[in-house]
Structure formats: C-alpha cells, structure tokens
Design an enzyme around this catalytic site. Structure first.
Site, PDB file in Angstrom:
ATOM      1  N   TYR A 188       0.812  -1.216   0.000  1.00 11.01           N
ATOM      2  CA  TYR A 188       0.000   0.000   0.000  1.00 11.01           C
ATOM      3  C   TYR A 188       0.847   1.268   0.000  1.00 11.01           C
ATOM      4  O   TYR A 188       0.666   2.166  -0.820  1.00 11.01           O
ATOM      5  CB  TYR A 188      -0.919   0.001   1.238  1.00 11.01           C
ATOM      6  N   ASP A 237       6.890  13.832  10.800  1.00 10.22           N
ATOM      7  CA  ASP A 237       6.185  13.626   9.541  1.00 10.22           C
ATOM      8  C   ASP A 237       7.114  12.971   8.514  1.00 10.22           C
ATOM      9  O   ASP A 237       8.103  13.558   8.107  1.00 10.22           O
ATOM     10  CB  ASP A 237       5.706  15.000   9.050  1.00 10.22           C
ATOM     11  N   HIS A 284       6.148  11.828   5.425  1.00  6.81           N
ATOM     12  CA  HIS A 284       5.685  11.914   4.035  1.00  6.81           C
ATOM     13  C   HIS A 284       6.742  12.646   3.230  1.00  6.81           C
ATOM     14  O   HIS A 284       6.914  13.847   3.405  1.00  6.81           O
ATOM     15  CB  HIS A 284       4.386  12.711   3.935  1.00  6.81           C
TER      16      HIS A 284
HETATM   17  C1  B12 Z   1       0.925   9.373   0.079  1.00 10.69           C
HETATM   18  C2  B12 Z   1       0.424   9.457   1.496  1.00 10.69           C
HETATM   19  C3  B12 Z   1       1.022   8.636   2.432  1.00 10.69           C
HETATM   20  C4  B12 Z   1       2.162   7.673   2.094  1.00 10.69           C
HETATM   21  C5  B12 Z   1       3.470   8.479   2.144  1.00 10.69           C
HETATM   22  C6  B12 Z   1       4.554   7.992   1.228  1.00 10.69           C
HETATM   23  C7  B12 Z   1       5.709   8.940   1.174  1.00 10.69           C
HETATM   24  N1  B12 Z   1       6.905   8.406   1.259  1.00 10.69           N
HETATM   25  O1  B12 Z   1       5.548  10.125   1.046  1.00 10.69           O
HETATM   26  C8  B12 Z   1       1.989   6.652   3.245  1.00 10.69           C
HETATM   27  C9  B12 Z   1       1.008   5.599   2.805  1.00 10.69           C
HETATM   28  C10 B12 Z   1       3.278   5.979   3.699  1.00 10.69           C
HETATM   29  C11 B12 Z   1       1.342   7.518   4.304  1.00 10.69           C
HETATM   30  C12 B12 Z   1       1.411   7.231   5.639  1.00 10.69           C
HETATM   31  C13 B12 Z   1       0.806   7.988   6.622  1.00 10.69           C
HETATM   32  N2  B12 Z   1      -0.051   8.986   6.451  1.00 10.69           N
HETATM   33 CO1  B12 Z   1      -0.391   9.737   4.740  1.00 10.69          CO
HETATM   34  N3  B12 Z   1      -1.020  10.503   3.082  1.00 10.69           N
HETATM   35  C14 B12 Z   1      -0.614  10.341   1.857  1.00 10.69           C
HETATM   36  C15 B12 Z   1      -1.546  11.121   0.908  1.00 10.69           C
HETATM   37  C16 B12 Z   1      -2.592  10.152   0.436  1.00 10.69           C
HETATM   38  C17 B12 Z   1      -0.907  11.791  -0.294  1.00 10.69           C
HETATM   39  C18 B12 Z   1       0.319  12.648  -0.020  1.00 10.69           C
HETATM   40  C19 B12 Z   1       1.163  12.787  -1.273  1.00 10.69           C
HETATM   41  O2  B12 Z   1       2.258  12.253  -1.334  1.00 10.69           O
HETATM   42  N4  B12 Z   1       0.665  13.438  -2.316  1.00 10.69           N
HETATM   43  C20 B12 Z   1       1.400  13.632  -3.541  1.00 10.69           C
HETATM   44  C21 B12 Z   1       2.446  14.744  -3.342  1.00 10.69           C
HETATM   45  C22 B12 Z   1       3.196  14.987  -4.631  1.00 10.69           C
HETATM   46  O3  B12 Z   1       1.711  15.869  -2.993  1.00 10.69           O
HETATM   47  P1  B12 Z   1       2.070  16.878  -1.791  1.00 10.69           P
HETATM   48  O4  B12 Z   1       2.976  16.254  -0.818  1.00 10.69           O
HETATM   49  O5  B12 Z   1       0.816  17.473  -1.305  1.00 10.69           O
HETATM   50  O6  B12 Z   1       2.949  17.984  -2.526  1.00 10.69           O
HETATM   51  C23 B12 Z   1       2.394  18.858  -3.490  1.00 10.69           C
HETATM   52  C24 B12 Z   1       1.976  20.200  -2.899  1.00 10.69           C
HETATM   53  O7  B12 Z   1       1.449  20.085  -1.609  1.00 10.69           O
HETATM   54  C25 B12 Z   1       3.188  21.040  -2.989  1.00 10.69           C
HETATM   55  N5  B12 Z   1       4.230  20.928  -1.961  1.00 10.69           N
HETATM   56  C26 B12 Z   1       4.410  20.031  -0.972  1.00 10.69           C
HETATM   57  N6  B12 Z   1       5.531  20.280  -0.294  1.00 10.69           N
HETATM   58  C27 B12 Z   1       6.095  21.353  -0.829  1.00 10.69           C
HETATM   59  C28 B12 Z   1       7.254  22.042  -0.508  1.00 10.69           C
HETATM   60  C29 B12 Z   1       7.605  23.155  -1.251  1.00 10.69           C
HETATM   61  C30 B12 Z   1       8.867  23.868  -0.961  1.00 10.69           C
HETATM   62  C31 B12 Z   1       6.788  23.583  -2.320  1.00 10.69           C
HETATM   63  C32 B12 Z   1       7.171  24.741  -3.115  1.00 10.69           C
HETATM   64  C33 B12 Z   1       5.623  22.903  -2.630  1.00 10.69           C
HETATM   65  C34 B12 Z   1       5.278  21.793  -1.891  1.00 10.69           C
HETATM   66  O8  B12 Z   1       3.756  20.611  -4.209  1.00 10.69           O
HETATM   67  C35 B12 Z   1       3.513  19.221  -4.424  1.00 10.69           C
HETATM   68  C36 B12 Z   1       3.165  19.022  -5.868  1.00 10.69           C
HETATM   69  O9  B12 Z   1       1.858  19.351  -6.128  1.00 10.69           O
HETATM   70  C37 B12 Z   1      -2.149  12.166   1.894  1.00 10.69           C
HETATM   71  C38 B12 Z   1      -3.527  12.671   1.536  1.00 10.69           C
HETATM   72  C39 B12 Z   1      -3.511  13.535   0.301  1.00 10.69           C
HETATM   73  N7  B12 Z   1      -4.241  13.175  -0.727  1.00 10.69           N
HETATM   74  O10 B12 Z   1      -2.833  14.526   0.251  1.00 10.69           O
HETATM   75  C40 B12 Z   1      -2.155  11.389   3.226  1.00 10.69           C
HETATM   76  C41 B12 Z   1      -2.011  12.136   4.533  1.00 10.69           C
HETATM   77  C42 B12 Z   1      -0.977  13.223   4.392  1.00 10.69           C
HETATM   78  N8  B12 Z   1      -1.503  11.079   5.508  1.00 10.69           N
HETATM   79  C43 B12 Z   1      -1.959  11.215   6.644  1.00 10.69           C
HETATM   80  C44 B12 Z   1      -1.584  10.375   7.730  1.00 10.69           C
HETATM   81  C45 B12 Z   1      -2.308  10.612   9.048  1.00 10.69           C
HETATM   82  C46 B12 Z   1      -0.613   9.376   7.603  1.00 10.69           C
HETATM   83  C47 B12 Z   1      -0.076   8.527   8.750  1.00 10.69           C
HETATM   84  C48 B12 Z   1       0.487   9.397   9.858  1.00 10.69           C
HETATM   85  C49 B12 Z   1      -1.151   7.574   9.269  1.00 10.69           C
HETATM   86  C50 B12 Z   1      -0.832   6.922  10.548  1.00 10.69           C
HETATM   87  N9  B12 Z   1      -1.354   7.413  11.640  1.00 10.69           N
HETATM   88  O11 B12 Z   1      -0.124   5.944  10.549  1.00 10.69           O
HETATM   89  C51 B12 Z   1       1.014   7.651   8.061  1.00 10.69           C
HETATM   90  C52 B12 Z   1       2.429   7.866   8.573  1.00 10.69           C
HETATM   91  C53 B12 Z   1       3.372   8.461   7.605  1.00 10.69           C
HETATM   92  C54 B12 Z   1       4.590   9.163   8.152  1.00 10.69           C
HETATM   93  N10 B12 Z   1       5.695   8.474   8.348  1.00 10.69           N
HETATM   94  O12 B12 Z   1       4.562  10.331   8.395  1.00 10.69           O
HETATM   95  C55 B12 Z   1      -2.952  12.341   6.777  1.00 10.69           C
HETATM   96  C56 B12 Z   1      -2.413  13.552   7.550  1.00 10.69           C
HETATM   97  C57 B12 Z   1      -3.523  14.167   8.373  1.00 10.69           C
HETATM   98  C58 B12 Z   1      -3.426  15.598   8.658  1.00 10.69           C
HETATM   99  N11 B12 Z   1      -2.617  16.395   7.995  1.00 10.69           N
HETATM  100  O13 B12 Z   1      -4.146  16.034   9.517  1.00 10.69           O
HETATM  101  C59 B12 Z   1      -3.318  12.626   5.273  1.00 10.69           C
HETATM  102  C60 B12 Z   1      -3.652  14.076   4.966  1.00 10.69           C
HETATM  103  C61 B12 Z   1      -4.521  11.711   4.936  1.00 10.69           C
HETATM  104  C62 B12 Z   1      -5.718  11.981   5.802  1.00 10.69           C
HETATM  105  N12 B12 Z   1      -6.590  12.905   5.448  1.00 10.69           N
HETATM  106  O14 B12 Z   1      -5.883  11.354   6.812  1.00 10.69           O
HETATM  107  N13 B12 Z   1       0.700   8.516   3.787  1.00 10.69           N
END
Ligand code: B12
Ligand SMILES: Nc1nc2c(ncn2[C@@H]2O[C@H](COP(=O)(O)OP(=O)(O)O)[C@@H](O)[C@H]2O)c(=O)[nH]1
Ligand SMILES: [Mg+2]
Lengths: 711, 320
Positions: free
Chosen positions: A231, A591, A593
């Site tokens: 997953y 965190d 992620h």
């Molecule tokens: C993928 C994911 C995971 C993966 C992570 C894999 C990895 N190595 O990254 C896995 C399955 C391992 C995971 C686990 C967990 N997850 Co998670 N995960 C997600 C998920 C579904 C997508 C995140 C993602 O990678 N998106 C794709 C990337 C490319 O997008 P992004 O990070 O948002 O970045 C974009 C922008 O935000 C921006 N951006 C981001 N950072 C930066 C930095 C800069 C400088 C700039 C300019 C732009 C920028 O640009 C990017 C491109 O568009 C989110 C929900 C969601 N749909 O967002 C939940 C989410 C983040 N997870 C969540 C949780 C709770 C967890 C866990 C803690 C659960 C648990 N209790 O065990 C675990 C533990 C993980 C840990 N060690 O921290 C929650 C956080 C809750 C909150 N914020 O209140 C979320 C929001 C889901 C939810 N609604 O419950 N997760």
C-alpha cells in the site's frame, strides 16, 4: 473464431476510420500493452485460467465461498487525539456497521517517543492517537471486548512496546493472549523504502520482526504477525507492477528470516497477511489482487509447506488516498467508490475506504460516515456479494492477471539477483525506482497528459468550504504529559529499570525474545519511549540517506514552452545575482511523508535551482541553522502531518533570532485553506496545497525571491 | 561596505557572515569579485594566523566520502577541533541546477557547535573553482576553523585541483572494484598520502585484497613526498572501524609536516603555482582583448596561405 476476429478488425477500422488499429492500444505506466479487445485466443497460452476459488493457486480467491458466505470486513483505519476521544469514535463506528478496528497511532508513538519528548512538539495526537503506556491502551479499548473484536494495528517502528501494551491491556481486561485476534503491521522493510517510521538500523529491525513472528507463532494463534504492505509503496508513487513485486519480495524476505530462527514454515506462514492499495486504474487493480495470490502461491512452493494456508495470500486493501484531491472534493466520493469496487472484485478480505476530505485533514464525523457507507452500500444494496470472482474467465482479466504477474516476476528476479530485498533496500534501489515512478507521474499530471478532474481539467471556479477536523495538539500533549507523570510516580522505578536493562542486554547479546521482554516491561508500566530507548542504547537510531533522482521530471516536459520559459527565468536570475536561486527543502517533526518534498526537490533542480535537501525529522532550530549555513534564498517546508501550525512559526522565530529574517519561508503539503491566513500572518511568503503543479510552485518561488532581492 | 561588514562578522565568529561570505566569493558577478577581493584583503590583515590542517578527500561518487567525513569530522569536533567541510556537489549538466544532499549525510557534524558544512554546486567544471575554493578555505581559517576538509568527486581534473590547495590528500576506494583493479587511476594513487578502503563492514576480505593491491602498486611507483610513504588502510565510515587508526595516521602526518617547515614550503609553492596559473588565465584574457585585431588579421593571412605560422606569431607579438 479466427474468421470472426478478422471481420471484427475490419469493422473496427471502419468505425475509427483508420487503416490500422494502433490508436486503440494503450501502454500503461507499468509498461503493459492493453489491447482494445481480448478473445479466447488470449487464454490459449496461459496456465491457470480455469481454477477454483479456495484451491491452489488461489487466483480466484482464498476461500471457496468468498463473500457469498461472508462479506469482506469493513475495517476503517482511524485514530486521533487522545485515547479517550478515539475510543468514543471507535464505539460509535462499531454501532454504525463497522466490523473490525484498525488503529492509527500518532507519529510520536510510531517513532518511539513519549509525548513529552522535545522532538515531537508538533506531532502529539495530530495524525493518530497518542499512546504512551498500557494506561492509554486500556482507555483506547475500554468497553471493547478484545476477545471478540479483531484489532489491526499499524505499527512498525515502535512495534515492541505497542504490541506489548496491547497484550497487557487485554490481559488486564481479563482476555488471555491466545484469544487475541487481529493484525500487527510489523513490516519494517517498507518503512525503509517509503513509510519512514523506522527507528533502528535494518539489522536490529529485522531481528525485532523475527522475534514477533516467533512470539505470535507460539502464543497468539489467531493473530497475524505481519501485514506485508505494498500500500505505502503505491501511495509513494510505485506503479502496480512495482508495488506487487516489491511486496512479494518483502514477503519472501520475512519468510527467510522466520525460517532462519528454526521455525517450520507451517508454524508461521498461515499468519502472514498482506496489504495492498487500490488506485483508479480499475481493471489493473482487480488483476493486481488476483496476480498477487498467484505469485505468492507460486513462490511459497519452494519452502514446501504442508498446510495449504501457508501459500494462500489473504489481504487487506485500502483505496488510494493519493488519488484524492483537495480540489472539488466531492469527486472523491466517486473515486473511492470505483476503487472500492475494484478491491472487492479482486477479492480482498477486508477494506478501508477513504474519506472525501482525505487531502485536507483527518476525516470528520460526516466524511467518515460516507466513507463507511460506501462499503455498506456495495454489500447491502448493490448485491455485489452474491457471486464468487465475477471476473473469472474473462479473456481480458485472466490475460491481464498473467501479464502483471509476468512483469512482477521480472522485478522479483532482479531483486533476488541483488541478494534479496533487504540487500536491495540497503542499496536504496527500490526506493529510487519508486521515486522515479512518482516523478514521472507528477510530470504527466503537471503537463496535462493524465487527467485529474478538478485539478488539471474541469476545474470549478469557486470551491465550497467544508468542515474539517482539527486536533489541538498542545492540549493533547499536556494531557499526555500529566498521565505520564502520574505513571512515573506510581510505578516501581527499580523494577522498571531492571526490565529495561533486560531488554538492552538482550539486544546486546542477540538473545531472548524482545517481545516477551517488552511485555514484562510494559506490564510494570514502562513507557513506549523508554522501551524504544532501551533498544536504541545499543544500536542507535537509524538515519536514512537521501539519494535523489534527477532529470526525470524534466523529461516529461520535452518541448514544453512554459517549462523552458521558467528555466530561462532561472538563468536570467543567475546572470543578475551571480548564482542560482537556492532553496532548502525541509521536513520537520516526525512527519515522514516525503513524496512531495522529493518531487519538488527534483523538479526544482531540473528547472535550474540549487536545492539543498534536508534530512527527515528535523527540529525548526536545526533547519534554521542548516539553511543559514548554506546561505539559501528560501526554505521550503513540506508539511503533511498537520504539524505546520506549531513548527512553521517556530522556524520563523528561529530565523529571526539568528538574524536571517531575509530567508523566505514557503510551505507546501496538506494545509487546510483555513490555516493559510494564520501562516501568512506568521510570515510565510506563499503556500502551495496538494495538486499545485511543481512548475507553478517554482515560478512563484522564483518571483518572490526576485522581489525580495530588489528591496 | 559589504566586505567590511562580512569581515567583522567572520572575525567575531558569526556563522551567518561566513555563509554569506562564501556565497560572495563563489559568485560569478564582477562586482561581487571586487567585494570578495576586498574581503580577503581585510581578513588577511586582521586575522591572527593559527595552525590549520587542510585535508583533501577524493573518491568516486558513492564511495562514502560524506559519510566518512561525518564520522571523522565528528571525532575531531568532539576533540575540540573546529571542523569545516567544503563539499562540492556535481551540478546536473543539462539543467544547471543541482541537488545538494550532503547535509543529510553530515547532519551531526553540521549541527555540532564545532562543525560547519557547506555544500556548493560545482559550476562550469573547473574554471576558477580552484581560486574560489582557495579563498573559501581562507575565509574558514579566518573564522577559526583549524581542520578544513575539501570533499571532491573523483572525476576529471578535480583531484589535482584539490591536491594543489591542501596539505594532505586522502583517497577513498571501494573494496569491490573487482576485476578492474587496473581501473583505479594511477595518477590518483600518486597523489594520495592516505588510502582508505571503505565499507569493510560489508566485505572485509575484499577490503584487504584491495589494500594489498594498493600496497603492491606503491612498491612500483614513485610518490612525490620525500619522507612520507602513502599509508593504505581499511575501515568503515558507517561502523567507524579503522577511523581511530586513520586519525592517528593524520596526527603523524602533521608531525611530518612540521619537520623542516615542510608545510610552509608546500603552501608557499602552492600559492605561487596558483598565482601563476591564475595569471595565465587573466593574462590570456587580457592579451586576447588588446590584441584582438592583430590576431584576426594574422590568422586570416595564415588561412589565405600568405604567411607562415612563425610570421603570424611575430605579427601578433609586434603588432598593435
Ligand atoms: C501518500 C500518502 C502517504 C504515504 C506516504 C509515502 C511517502 N513516502 O511520502 C503513506 C502511505 C506511507 C502515508 C502514511 C501515513 N499517512 Co499519509 N497521506 C498520503 C496522501 C494520500 C498523499 C500525499 C502525497 O504524497 N501526495 C502527492 C504529493 C506529490 O503531494 P504533496 O505532498 O501534497 O505535494 C504537493 C503540494 O502540496 C506542494 N508541496 C508540498 N511540499 C512542498 C514544498 C515546497 C517547498 C513547495 C514549493 C511545494 C510543496 O507541491 C507538491 C506538488 O503538487 C495524503 C492525503 C492527500 N491526498 O494529500 C495522506 C495524509 C498526508 N496522511 C496522513 C496520515 C495521518 C498518515 C499517517 C500518519 C497515518 C498513521 N497514523 O499511521 C502515516 C504515517 C506516515 C509518516 N511516516 O509520516 C494524513 C495527515 C492528516 C493531517 N494532515 O491532519 C493525510 C492528509 C490523509 C488523511 N486525510 O488522513 N501517507
Ligand atoms: N556499508 C557501508 N556503507 C557505507 C559506508 N560509507 C558510506 N556508505 C554508504 O554509501 C552510500 C554513499 O555514501 P556517501 O557518503 O554519500 O558517498 P559520497 O558520494 O562519496 O559522498 C550511502 O548510502 C552510505 O550510507 C560504509 O563504510 N559501509
Ligand atoms: Mg558526498
């Protein structure tokens, strides 16, 4: 048959008004070619196209009657804030039709820190429930009979004290350890690859996994000792073939670990369980589950099990959170429904369906209900359960199942040639593979090649506000600290110390069973942090090394004008300022992620930025100092686990205190819109939520760095 | 103005000032060059010189240089040395951007009160890098660092460049270079004062084999330092095995440097060489500018076969 196929071809060409049918073929990201039509011909060369559910190789399902007898288990993953609040939430859900529990712990617990540790200021109770000791665990399950309820726990790093606390909590409820049913994730290999809640170096970590398999094999006959998880790989960006292959390869590694301790394969293999993601590529995901069962049965044969259950793959599934968007979030209900369908058509044993506010925050009460109801509706209204493996015998599905298995076998072989999955992971190879897939995917979305409704097509002008759950972490933290103090006052320090020393010694001598020792310590009211530390005393905390890919994101933009324009602006910047714009990408708190952080890092460097990529788990103080010494123009904080309101203001304070207030601070990740104003007031230059194309981020960051340079 | 301010900062051990000064020195803008030159001048007149050791570390990407420096640097920092690491990361050729991941490998050293780690993108390969790095070293020394590491990827000319600015040169090798033992550049072995065959935790036998091979090579080749035979060691930057021995070796080397003021002599020669090298670049630029017309004229006559090469040269030297 051949004749009619030729006739079909003729007709098809006429319909599409083309000489050839090429345009009707599709190459998936996995590199599998999907034809527009499959026929009996496609089955002729395949094996196992006419098998029975419940029988080897289990392609059609591990049980003979599947859902017709008993539907899959609706198992929603949840946890937040304190044990009290999560307990109330669990009980309500069980009343409303949920069947099994699945506990989400907060990141402090995951990483083996007590709630009063200085490194977890922003993490306590935020992304899961805070558990420091047996007392918390007892509250978490109060009023929930642990002899009847199957409980799944996602715990890997701090698996010893947490599983021990669970065992002791049950014991004090009057439930014996043999009666416990459920699953502990306990899959550390994928932690090193993608999930990032490891604590110890690989060797010690694998020993812990082995000890748990051995302990449960002996004492907990109804408990799954491990949930071998693909997953998280999928969610980190892996395509379905890599998810499948790496997961099966991980599984083999655990089997070998258990065998190396003298266990017989049938002693433990029936209690190995799996966990897969189900994304939007509907047919592919169905085939993935079928192929997984085939591969596992095939691979387990080498260990010559006598018990058929040893080679029978049983799995939990979760719909993909990554596929869900912050934009126009009601679309997520539809996506999740489609994915849930794929999971059950593929024959999962249990399922979590995500909430529509996935990309915004932890689920609210309403969104949790809709998520759960998605499954209830499939079970009780849509009559999905009435037949076993409805796709069995489909020309296409059988063929796709085999194609997937075929591709996965190649990857598994590659891993074996590297010396097995543990070795490959140590070399960082699977991680790089996954990050490459993720960067390619991002480029396809950002350049508009892949459609994401509401994000890059069919956008809405005005987003509705939706209610979100917010956890007040300082309140939770205070409460936890009080409880910790009470425990430390009432227990026998000397006894606890002795029990902890025994753990340390057992790690040193590589002897004894660590879970057994952890149970003793937790019973005496040692804390999660103390047991974790007792082990770290010997082997230290593991620090991962970053190896970043480059050029992959840029490749997805070949010939793209906007991309070239931004690159040109970066060059212009260099001409004016004598160096490239330089940004420090920071991950603070626990965190883990890192998908977003890595994609932004590699994308920005492809556009010409100099990018310093910081390690995981930094404190704001550490980030400020490192960024200052690298003399960056900006810090880009990537925050997904809701620590932003604590950690970002602290970072800005630190920068100011060090006289480096001219370093701009950007924030990206899962930030609820309602927090934007707060962050801006604290001095954040700009915020980039989920779905923002990386090239847009770069453009804005460059613009603001330039503006700063002028005044 | 700027130079004055940064100099003051550096002399009062302000890290921010040092960080900004390094940026200034590395900048490609002429106006920054001017300020940088002034900064160096001020520092030279004000900093009190102390004994420092400049250590070059080279090896192929992935051999473990950064990990090694984290371990070795920390040991030194804990022994109250002030340690700084200047790490040059290869920029991506296509985009001109770079990913600087070294901080993640040297986190503990970066955060140590006695440590400072500065990764720099390697710009257009080597033009000017040498001069800049030399200047960055002088900034760090003025700040008070007494152990200055320069980490460089072992590609192209970079190791000779780094060799020409350090007191001691350390080369890391991988044990399993396997069949292509011959693939190790002889040139780099000639430069090394120490060879550390890394990753002994993975395969101690292979490490020993590699070390034996290196020693056999040293039987055959002539090394440039009179009185110091290169030391070959094995160990692991991860498990710290062999690191103590290396530290002892370095201490012996320091002793060696102090004999007959060897270090002063080396540094003096290096400075002179650097001066001549830079002079060549500057003088050539200057020459091209002032003689642009004559050169063009002479070269067209040459192409039209009107004059000989010797005549063409003569025309350029004589002409205006
Ligand atoms: C993928 C994911 C995971 C993966 C992570 C894999 C990895 N190595 O990254 C896995 C399955 C391992 C995971 C686990 C967990 N997850 Co998670 N995960 C997600 C998920 C579904 C997508 C995140 C993602 O990678 N998106 C794709 C990337 C490319 O997008 P992004 O990070 O948002 O970045 C974009 C922008 O935000 C921006 N951006 C981001 N950072 C930066 C930095 C800069 C400088 C700039 C300019 C732009 C920028 O640009 C990017 C491109 O568009 C989110 C929900 C969601 N749909 O967002 C939940 C989410 C983040 N997870 C969540 C949780 C709770 C967890 C866990 C803690 C659960 C648990 N209790 O065990 C675990 C533990 C993980 C840990 N060690 O921290 C929650 C956080 C809750 C909150 N914020 O209140 C979320 C929001 C889901 C939810 N609604 O419950 N997760
Ligand atoms: N097993 C082992 N791995 C090492 C050792 N030194 C470095 N590594 C690993 O080798 C990889 C590259 O190390 P790094 O220091 O970045 O190499 P550099 O490119 O030479 O700076 C990293 O994954 C390190 O963890 C060692 O002594 N033993
Ligand atoms: Mg390095």
């Amino acid at each position: 048959m051949d004749n009619s196929y030729q006739e079909w071809k003729k007709l098809a060409k006429k319909e599409i008004r083309q000489e050839e049918l090429d345009s009707l073929f599709w190459d998936t990201p996995e590199g599998i070619r999907i034809k527009p039509l499959y026929t009996a011909q496609d089955l002729s060369e395949l094996t196992y196209t006419d098998t029975m559910p419940g029988l080897f190789p289990y392609i059609r399902g591990p049980r003979a009657t599947m859902y017709v007898n008993k539907p899959w288990t609706i198992r929603q993953y949840a946890g937040f804030s304190t044990a009290e609040e999560s307990n109330v939430f669990y009980k309500k859900n069980l009343e409303m039709g949920q069947k099994g529990l699945s506990v989400a712990f907060d990141l402090a617990t995951h990483r083996g820190y007590d709630s009063d540790h200085e490194r977890v200021m922003g993490d306590v109770g935020k992304a899961g429930v805070a558990i420091d000791s047996v007392e918390d665990m007892k509250i978490l399950f109060s009023g929930i009979p642990l002899d009847k309820m199957s409980v799944s726990m996602t715990m890997n790093g701090a698996v010893l004290p947490v599983l021990a606390a669970f065992i002791v909590a049950a014991e004090e409820q009057g439930v014996a350890v043999e009666q416990l049913s459920g699953t502990i994730q306990n899959d550390v290999l994928k932690e090193f690859m993608v999930r990032n809640t490891y604590i110890y170096p690989p060797q010690t970590s694998m020993r812990i996994v082995g000890d748990i398999i051995a302990y449960t094999a002996k004492n907990m006959p109804r408990f799954n000792s491990i949930s071998i998880s693909g997953y998280h790989m999928y969610e980190a960006g892996a395509d379905s073939v890599h998810e499948l292959a790496f997961t099966i390869a991980d599984g083999l590694e655990y089997v070998k670990e258990a065998l190396s301790r003298g266990l017989a394969v049938d002693d433990f293999a029936p209690r190995l369980s799996f966990f897969f993601a189900i994304g939007m590529n509907f047919y592919m995901e169905i085939a993935k589950l079928r192929a997984a069962r085939l591969l596992w049965a095939e691979m387990m044969a080498q260990f010559e099990p006598k018990n058929p259950q040893s080679s029978m793959l049983r799995t939990h599934c979760q719909t993909s959170g990554w596929s869900l968007t912050e934009q126009d979030p009601y679309n997520n209900l539809i996506r999740t429904t489609v994915e849930a369908m794929a999971a059950v058509l593929g024959g999962t044993q249990s399922l979590h369906t995500n909430a529509m506010d996935e990309a915004i925050a932890l689920p609210s009460e309403n969104s949790s209900r809709w998520a759960r109801n998605t499954q209830i509706i499939l079970q009780e209204e849509a009559q999905i359960c009435r037949v076993v493996d409805p796709f069995g015998g489909s020309y296409f599905m059988e063929s796709l199942t085999h194609s997937l298995a075929h591709e996965a076998r190649k990857v598994i072989l590659e891993m074996q040639n590297l010396g097995g999955m543990a070795k490959a992971i140590e070399l960082g190879i699977p991680k790089m593979c996954i990050e490459k897939c993720a960067a390619e995917r991002q480029a396809r979305i950002d350049s508009g090649k892949d459609t994401i409704v509401g994000v890059n097509r069919y956008q809405v002008d005005k987003e509705d506000e939706i209610e979100t759950l917010e956890v007040d972490n300082s309140r939770v933290r205070e409460q936890q600290i009080q409880r910790l103090q009470a425990i430390r006052k009432s227990r026998s320090e000397a006894d606890v110390k002795e029990a902890l020393n025994a753990i340390t010694q057992a790690v040193k001598d590589n002897q004894g069973n660590l879970l057994d020792l952890a149970v003793k310590a937790m019973r005496l009211r040692a804390t999660v942090g103390e047991v974790s530390e007792a082990i770290a005393l010997v082997c230290g905390r593991y620090e991962a090394k970053n190896n970043l890919i480059s050029g992959v994101y840029a490749k997805g933009f070949l010939g793209d004008q906007e991309f070239m324009d931004i690159k040109q602006s970066v060059c212009d910047f260099n001409q004016i300022h004598g160096r490239n714009p330089r940004i420090y990408i920071a991950k603070m708190g626990q965190d883990g992620h890192d998908r977003g952080a890595k994609i932004v890092a590699t994308g920005f460097s492809d556009l010409g930025f100099d990018v310093d990529i910081g390690p995981l788990f930094q404190t704001p103080e550490e980030v400020a100092q490192m960024a200052l010494e690298a003399d960056v123009h900006a810090i880009g904080v990537s925050s997904l686990a809701a620590g932003h309101k604590t950690l970002v203001p602290r970072l800005i304070e630190c920068l100011n205190a060090l006289g480096a207030s001219e370093i701009l601070v950007f924030v990206g990740g899962v930030i609820p819109r309602s927090d934007y104003e707060f962050l801006r007031q604290k001095g954040v230059a700009s915020i980039f939520g989920p779905g923002t194309p990386v090239i847009q981020c770069a453009k804005e960051v460059l613009k603001l760095i330039e503006a700063k340079g002028k005044d | 103005m700027l130079a004055q301010e940064l100099a003051l900062g550096i002399l009062s051990q302000n890290r921010r000032s040092l960080a900004r000064a390094i940026t200034l020195v590395e900048s490609s803008l002429p106006k920054h060059r001017q300020a940088a030159t002034e900064l160096i001048r001020i520092l030279k007149s004000q900093a009190s010189p102390r004994e420092t050791l400049r250590i070059g570390v080279s090896g192929v990407p992935g051999v473990g240089k950064s990990t090694f420096l984290e371990t070795v640097g920390l040991a030194m920092a804990n022994a109250n040395h002030k340690v700084c690491v200047l790490a040059v990361d290869p920029s991506s050729q296509i985009s001109g951007g770079s990913i600087l991941g070294d901080k993640t490998r040297m986190q503990k050293l970066s955060l140590h009160p006695n440590g400072f780690v500065r990764p720099s993108p390697a710009r257009d390969t080597l033009g000017g890098t040498a001069l800049r790095s030399r200047e960055v070293i002088s900034l760090c020394e003025a700040f008070g660092f007494d152990r200055i590491f320069v980490e460089t990827v072992g590609v192209g000319q970079s190791e000779t460049t780094v060799y020409s600015m350090v007191d001691v040169f350390l080369v890391l090798l991988l044990p399993n270079a396997g069949d292509d033992l011959q693939g190790i550049k002889k040139g780099i072995m000639e430069l090394a004062d120490f060879i550390f065959v890394n990753k002994s935790d993975l395969d101690p036998h292979a490490c020993n084999r590699m070390a034996k091979y290196c020693e056999s090579v040293y039987e055959l080749i002539h090394t440039p330092r009179e009185g110091w035979k290169p030391r070959v060691m094995t160990g692991s930057s991860l498990s710290s095995e062999g690191v103590d021995e290396l530290l002892r070796g370095l201490m012996q080397f320091e002793q060696f440097l102090l004999q007959n003021s060897y270090k002063e002599t080396v540094r003096r020669t290096q400075k002179q060489d650097a001066f001549l090298q830079e002079l060549k670049i500057v003088a050539w630029d200057q020459f091209l500018k002032t003689k642009n017309n004559v050169i063009n004229k002479a070269s067209s006559s040459l192409i039209e076969d009107k004059i000989s090469v010797a005549d063409a040269l003569w025309q350029v030297i004589e002409g205006e």
